[in-house]
Scaffold this active site. Structure first.
Site, PDB file in Angstrom:
ATOM      1  N   GLU A   1      54.600   7.407  27.017  1.00 47.50           N
ATOM      2  CA  GLU A   1      55.340   7.729  25.794  1.00 47.50           C
ATOM      3  C   GLU A   1      55.820   6.467  25.072  1.00 47.50           C
ATOM      4  O   GLU A   1      55.799   6.399  23.837  1.00 47.50           O
ATOM      5  CB  GLU A   1      56.540   8.627  26.118  1.00 47.50           C
TER       6      GLU A   1
ATOM      7  N   CYS B   1      62.368   8.719  28.367  1.00 49.54           N
ATOM      8  CA  CYS B   1      61.348   8.771  27.318  1.00 49.54           C
ATOM      9  C   CYS B   1      61.712   9.801  26.250  1.00 49.54           C
ATOM     10  O   CYS B   1      61.422   9.601  25.064  1.00 49.54           O
ATOM     11  CB  CYS B   1      59.985   9.101  27.918  1.00 49.54           C
TER      12      CYS B   1
ATOM     13  N   HIS C   1      56.021   3.677  30.400  1.00 52.71           N
ATOM     14  CA  HIS C   1      55.462   5.015  30.446  1.00 52.71           C
ATOM     15  C   HIS C   1      54.546   5.207  29.241  1.00 52.71           C
ATOM     16  O   HIS C   1      54.650   4.496  28.236  1.00 52.71           O
ATOM     17  CB  HIS C   1      56.578   6.056  30.431  1.00 52.71           C
TER      18      HIS C   1
ATOM     19  N   CYS D   1      60.035  12.227  30.761  1.00 52.25           N
ATOM     20  CA  CYS D   1      61.236  12.034  31.579  1.00 52.25           C
ATOM     21  C   CYS D   1      62.431  11.919  30.631  1.00 52.25           C
ATOM     22  O   CYS D   1      62.257  11.763  29.422  1.00 52.25           O
ATOM     23  CB  CYS D   1      61.100  10.787  32.448  1.00 52.25           C
TER      24      CYS D   1
END
Length: 210
Positions: free
Chosen positions: A56, A88, A54, A85
């Site tokens: 992040e 993360c 992701h 999420c």
């Protein structure tokens, strides 16, 4: 630094509840600004999701790779198209706890799966770990537009009208986030109330039973 196109900004930071036709995927995009406390020039960049990582996580790895001076404090501001999420959120909290010289603020254009309890808990975890999470408003959209978008070619839309539209749409999202945050306050207040009342006696338990 590679800049976003005006079209990418308009499409990906779009915070309408539903996407108008022609439909397109609203992807995860993270713009970051790292500002040293000594007044040096900020470092900016943007990242998007890759198959296994992701945005992040890529951001965390990017900051780690910079070899920052741990004796100096840095203000880090992130503009995200989607809020983090749960996974993360946990990674960001661990990262900030291990790097006390960083002060991270997160602004999201939209809330990702905001109705799911575990996603709400991820947001609360961040806020409870001194990582403020807020919804982007006019100041944040304007800063993102001015500092992360390529302005060499005129956009196909009126920038002022677009920014005002984004700010207007953000009001409902801000209220939604405040309702989520109020959950943690309610839990804390209920916990304190229970401590003040003390354990329930057998007699009171009988009186209150249904």
């Amino acid at each position: 630094m590679a800049l976003l196109t005006a079209k990418t900004f308009s499409l990906q930071f779009n915070n309408k509840r539903r996407v108008n036709k022609p439909y397109y995927p609203r992807k995860a995009l993270l713009c970051y600004q790292l500002t040293p406390q000594n007044g040096s020039t900020p470092t900016r960049g943007h990242l998007k999701n890759k198959k296994k990582d992701h945005a992040e996580i890529r951001f965390i790895n990017k900051i780690k790779s910079m070899g920052l001076d741990e004796t100096q404090c840095y203000q880090v501001t992130c503009y995200l198209t989607w809020s983090p999420c749960p996974s993360c959120a946990g990674e960001l909290v661990d990262f900030i706890k291990a790097h006390r010289h960083l002060n991270l603020r997160i602004f999201a254009s939209r809330l990702y799966y905001h109705w799911r309890p575990n996603y709400q808990e991820g947001l609360l975890l961040l806020c409870g770990s001194q990582v403020p999470v807020e919804v982007m408003g006019l100041p944040e959209f304007t800063d993102c537009w001015e500092n992360f978008v390529d302005h060499k070619e005129p956009p196909s839309f009126n920038p002022s009208e677009k920014l005002e539209e984004l700010d207007k749409n953000s009001q409902a999202i801000k209220r939604r986030l405040e309702r989520i945050k109020s959950r943690s306050v309610d839990v804390l207040e209920n916990g304190l109330r229970s401590l003040q009342l003390g354990p329930v006696t057998p007699s009171s338990s009988i009186r209150n039973s249904r």
